[in-house]
Each structure stands twice: as C-alpha cells, then as structure tokens.
Design an enzyme around this catalytic site. Structure first.
Site, PDB file in Angstrom:
ATOM      1  CG  HIS A  61      -1.897  -1.119   1.278  1.00  0.00           C
ATOM      2  ND1 HIS A  61      -3.244  -0.991   1.067  1.00  0.00           N
ATOM      3  CD2 HIS A  61      -1.686  -2.440   1.519  1.00  0.00           C
ATOM      4  CE1 HIS A  61      -3.826  -2.172   1.194  1.00  0.00           C
ATOM      5  NE2 HIS A  61      -2.905  -3.067   1.464  1.00  0.00           N
ATOM      6  CE1 TYR A 331      -0.231  -5.185   7.758  1.00  0.00           C
ATOM      7  CE2 TYR A 331      -1.417  -3.336   8.629  1.00  0.00           C
ATOM      8  CZ  TYR A 331      -1.372  -4.440   7.816  1.00  0.00           C
ATOM      9  OH  TYR A 331      -2.458  -4.776   7.056  1.00  0.00           O
TER      10      TYR A 331
HETATM   11  C1  HEM Z   1      -1.112 -11.837   6.124  1.00  0.00           C
HETATM   12  C2  HEM Z   1      -1.827 -10.788   5.802  1.00  0.00           C
HETATM   13  C3  HEM Z   1      -1.288  -9.412   5.548  1.00  0.00           C
HETATM   14  C4  HEM Z   1       0.003  -8.976   5.421  1.00  0.00           C
HETATM   15  C5  HEM Z   1       1.273  -9.780   5.500  1.00  0.00           C
HETATM   16  C6  HEM Z   1      -0.047  -7.540   5.194  1.00  0.00           C
HETATM   17  C7  HEM Z   1       1.063  -6.734   5.021  1.00  0.00           C
HETATM   18  C8  HEM Z   1       1.046  -5.354   4.998  1.00  0.00           C
HETATM   19  C9  HEM Z   1       2.205  -4.481   5.091  1.00  0.00           C
HETATM   20  C10 HEM Z   1       3.642  -4.934   5.195  1.00  0.00           C
HETATM   21  C11 HEM Z   1       1.765  -3.195   5.055  1.00  0.00           C
HETATM   22  C12 HEM Z   1       2.608  -1.912   5.145  1.00  0.00           C
HETATM   23  C13 HEM Z   1       2.615  -1.447   6.604  1.00  0.00           C
HETATM   24  C14 HEM Z   1       3.397  -0.165   6.885  1.00  0.00           C
HETATM   25  O1  HEM Z   1       4.524   0.022   6.394  1.00  0.00           O
HETATM   26  O2  HEM Z   1       2.901   0.685   7.674  1.00  0.00           O
HETATM   27  C15 HEM Z   1       0.339  -3.257   4.920  1.00  0.00           C
HETATM   28  C16 HEM Z   1      -0.480  -2.167   4.827  1.00  0.00           C
HETATM   29  C17 HEM Z   1      -1.838  -2.243   4.784  1.00  0.00           C
HETATM   30  N1  HEM Z   1      -2.631  -3.376   4.858  1.00  0.00           N
HETATM   31 FE1  HEM Z   1      -2.016  -5.245   5.036  1.00  0.00          FE
HETATM   32  N2  HEM Z   1      -1.355  -7.142   5.193  1.00  0.00           N
HETATM   33  C18 HEM Z   1      -2.143  -8.255   5.409  1.00  0.00           C
HETATM   34  C19 HEM Z   1      -3.507  -8.312   5.510  1.00  0.00           C
HETATM   35  C20 HEM Z   1      -4.331  -7.235   5.408  1.00  0.00           C
HETATM   36  C21 HEM Z   1      -5.762  -7.260   5.577  1.00  0.00           C
HETATM   37  C22 HEM Z   1      -6.592  -8.495   5.929  1.00  0.00           C
HETATM   38  C23 HEM Z   1      -6.194  -5.985   5.393  1.00  0.00           C
HETATM   39  C24 HEM Z   1      -7.589  -5.444   5.455  1.00  0.00           C
HETATM   40  C25 HEM Z   1      -8.425  -5.707   6.433  1.00  0.00           C
HETATM   41  C26 HEM Z   1      -5.042  -5.156   5.122  1.00  0.00           C
HETATM   42  C27 HEM Z   1      -5.060  -3.802   4.904  1.00  0.00           C
HETATM   43  C28 HEM Z   1      -3.949  -2.994   4.815  1.00  0.00           C
HETATM   44  C29 HEM Z   1      -4.015  -1.546   4.671  1.00  0.00           C
HETATM   45  C30 HEM Z   1      -5.272  -0.698   4.590  1.00  0.00           C
HETATM   46  C31 HEM Z   1      -2.699  -1.089   4.651  1.00  0.00           C
HETATM   47  C32 HEM Z   1      -2.223   0.361   4.512  1.00  0.00           C
HETATM   48  C33 HEM Z   1      -2.161   0.962   5.885  1.00  0.00           C
HETATM   49  C34 HEM Z   1      -1.592   2.361   5.823  1.00  0.00           C
HETATM   50  O3  HEM Z   1      -2.222   3.216   5.176  1.00  0.00           O
HETATM   51  O4  HEM Z   1      -0.547   2.583   6.441  1.00  0.00           O
HETATM   52  N3  HEM Z   1      -3.929  -5.945   5.141  1.00  0.00           N
HETATM   53  N4  HEM Z   1      -0.087  -4.565   4.884  1.00  0.00           N
END
Ligand code: HEM
Length: 357
Positions: A61, A331
């Site tokens: 993202h 995260y």
């Molecule tokens: C095993 C499952 C998942 C992994 C490994 C994963 C991994 C990641 C990582 C590495 C980031 C970047 C975090 C940062 O640098 O702050 C991220 C951001 C994000 N993820 Fe996931 N994610 C997963 C599941 C999900 C699910 C289920 C959702 C929704 C309910 C989701 C929604 C988001 C959103 C909205 C962001 C952006 C947050 C922001 O604006 O900082 N993710 N994810």
C-alpha cells in the site's frame, strides 16, 4: 569435592541431556527467527512485497494520501463497549487512503484493492488503529495462505497467466480461497474512494462496562453510493484518477462513513477471517467518520504512523485470528524498515525533500 567420572553412566546421561537441551533451544531459536521450517515470519511476509521501490515507503500500500477527520459515536455503541471513543463527543482522526499496490508510483487502475487506515486518539491518549480494505473477507484462514496465494496467482513469465498446476495445488490446500478468487474476479472496480465500504475483516471483541464480551467485525460504510467503473473506462483512466478525485471532492465538502459493527452469534467462526458471518447477523452503527481534508503523504501526519490493527483501546480486544497477529508483525517490520530509511537520510522522495546537489 567429587571428581568428574568421564566413564560413569551418570556423566554420560548428564552430557546427553545437556546436549539435548542445547539442541532444542537452538532449534527453537532458529524456528522463531524463521531460519528453518516454513512458518511465515514478519520478514518473510514483507519480503513477498516487491522490493524495488524508492526507500522510505510502505512495503505494501505504498501509494497513499493522508487525511484528517473527526469521529462521532452513536449512542447505540455504548451498550456494547466501554471504550472512550464511544463517550467522547468528538475524536480526532489521522487517516490514510491507499491502493493495494506496493509501488508508490503505481497507476490507480493497477489494482482493485482500495483501502482506508484510521488512527483515533481519545482525550485520555488511548489509541485505536485500523487498516481496512474493500474486500469483505480474507482469502485464506491463515497468513501462510496469503503468501501461497501470491505465488500461485503470479503470472508465469512464459505464458503471462497463472500456472494452472500451481493454482490447483494451492486451491487443494486452501479450498476456502475459491470464493475469494471468484469474488475478486466479479467485483466491480470503484470509480472513487468516496462510495466504497471498507472492511476490517479480522474479528475483535467489544467489552462493555460489565465485562461482557461480544465478537464483532466492523466496516466503514460510505454514506454515498458506490460508483462502479466499467472495464474500458478503467483501462483509459488517468494515472492518479482515484487520488485526484479525493483531492477534488474534499476541497468541496466533507465525506462521511458509518462505522458498522456486525455482531457474531455463538458458533460463528471468530478466528478465521476467510469465513464471513451470515448477512442477517445484527448490525449496529457505532458512529460516523467525517473526513474533512487530504494532505500529501510525504508531509502528512499519516506518513509515520504504523496502522497496526492490533492496537485497540480498553473496551475493545483482539481475537485469536492468526492473520491479525501476522499483520501486526508484518506492519511493524515494514514500519521499522521505512522509518529507518528516513532516519538514515535515504528517503528524500518519501519525505518530500529535494535531493542534495
Ligand atoms: C497476512 C496478511 C497481511 C500482510 C502480511 C499484510 C502486510 C502489509 C504491510 C507490510 C503493510 C505496510 C505497513 C506499513 O509500512 O505501515 C500493509 C499495509 C496495509 N494493509 Fe495489510 N497485510 C495483510 C492483511 C491485510 C488485511 C486483511 C487488510 C484489510 C483488512 C489489510 C489492509 C492494509 C491496509 C489498509 C494497509 C495500509 C495501511 C496504511 O495506510 O498505512 N492488510 N499490509
């Protein structure tokens, strides 16, 4: 003092026991660190994201826009949770819109995943962080499945298509992913963030003043209708059409999303994010988010926030959903990497600074 008897049975037994304990501890350390075995680690999960993007950005993202807003609770929420967000009249929000692509320069039509992240801070300094997507449920019951799906659905360089054998092997191991892949293929793409319902996906517990716990899943449901975008229009859409639309809309007037709690009944699967609960489960509108302004992410307050969804205030508790804990670790790993790059002066673009000549 007794002498060590090298040849004695007791000495040998003690040596074998010590070696055994040392081997077990070393093995446990190696497993925990992810050096052996196939268990996903935060490093491994983040490693799945494309790595060749500028430093200082989120590993997933990466393209986003900060926003600010206000959360106002509805009375109905107070019977479910004692959280301060449901008694304080107005709670300030630091949020972020993003798309699912890792690349901060990705075109807005490069992914169907659009997202909202929220940080609510109450006057007693408690925080509630959320990161929500437009998908109503997760593809698989665990985080290994998420990594396996990325590999199984990746285009084979020879054909440009997913390898059918790899996909079949994945679906045999994770049959629940069939409904997610079918949903994804049929879901209309959004023409705007503004009409999207964003889902928290993982389950949590609301805890009331008596200590009663109610399992819930929540979503942020827009007060304006969803605008679908036809395929041909989407192909031809400008590179930043989703984010430009938010810049324009929010320059005119605020946008509103209702926080909707779906209440589980006994027997509903709480710890499996791939299993949605029946539509007819009771829903309670717990409050409304008003989004008033967007700020570019290089200079906005959302840039340095880790929207770890396991950070919840008193009155809300995490479930045992394994994807929730995997997310927390991933995260934090991504956050440490990107903030480290900023701290070491390697991320001028991510913080909106010109390169030194
Ligand atoms: C095993 C499952 C998942 C992994 C490994 C994963 C991994 C990641 C990582 C590495 C980031 C970047 C975090 C940062 O640098 O702050 C991220 C951001 C994000 N993820 Fe996931 N994610 C997963 C599941 C999900 C699910 C289920 C959702 C929704 C309910 C989701 C929604 C988001 C959103 C909205 C962001 C952006 C947050 C922001 O604006 O900082 N993710 N994810």
């Amino acid at each position: 003092m007794s002498k060590l008897q090298i040849n004695s049975k007791r000495t040998w037994l003690a040596s074998v026991a010590i070696i055994g304990i040392a081997a077990t501890l070393t093995g446990a350390l190696a497993w925990t660190a992810g050096w052996i075995g196939t268990r996903p680690t935060s490093k491994g999960l983040v490693g799945q994201a494309p790595a060749s993007f500028p430093p200082g950005f989120r590993r997933a993202h990466g393209k986003g826009l900060c926003f600010v807003g206000t959360f106002r609770h509805h009375q109905d929420a107070q019977a479910l949770s004692k959280a301060r967000v449901f008694t304080q009249a107005e709670v300030p929000v630091i949020g972020r819109f993003s798309i699912g692509a890792g690349n901060p320069h990705a075109a807005d039509n490069s992914t169907g995943t659009v997202s909202m992240a929220l940080l609510l801070t109450t006057d007693d300094q408690q925080q509630w962080r959320m990161a929500l997507n437009n998908q109503p449920y997760f593809a698989t019951h665990d985080a290994e499945g998420f990594s396996a799906m990325l590999k199984a659905t990746a285009a084979d360089p020879a054909t440009g298509q997913a390898n059918p054998e790899r996909l079949a092997a994945f679906l045999e191991r994770y049959p629940e992913a069939k409904k997610f892949l079918a949903w994804r293929a049929a879901a209309p793409a959004p023409a705007s963030f503004s009409g999207v319902e964003f889902f928290g996906i993982n389950a949590f517990y609301l805890v009331d003043t008596q200590g009663q716990r109610q399992a819930v899943r929540w979503s942020m449901r827009s007060q304006v209708p969803f605008q679908p975008l036809a395929n041909e229009q989407r192909q031809a859409a400008p590179h930043d059409f989703l984010f430009d639309d938010m810049r324009q809309k929010l320059a005119q007037q605020p946008l509103h999303w209702d926080l909707v709690m779906q209440l589980a009944q006994p027997g509903d699967p709480v710890d499996d994010p791939s299993q949605p609960w029946p539509q007819q489960r009771r829903q309670v509108v717990a409050g409304t988010l008003e989004v008033t302004q967007v700020i570019e992410q290089a200079v906005g307050a959302c840039r340095d926030v880790n929207y770890d969804p396991s950070i919840v205030p008193a009155g809300i508790e995490v479930s045992n959903d394994p994807v929730l804990s995997a997310r927390s670790g991933a995260y934090s790993h991504s956050f440490n990497l990107r903030v480290g790059e900023i701290g070491h002066g390697q991320a001028s673009e991510a913080i909106g600074k010109q390169e030194e000549p």
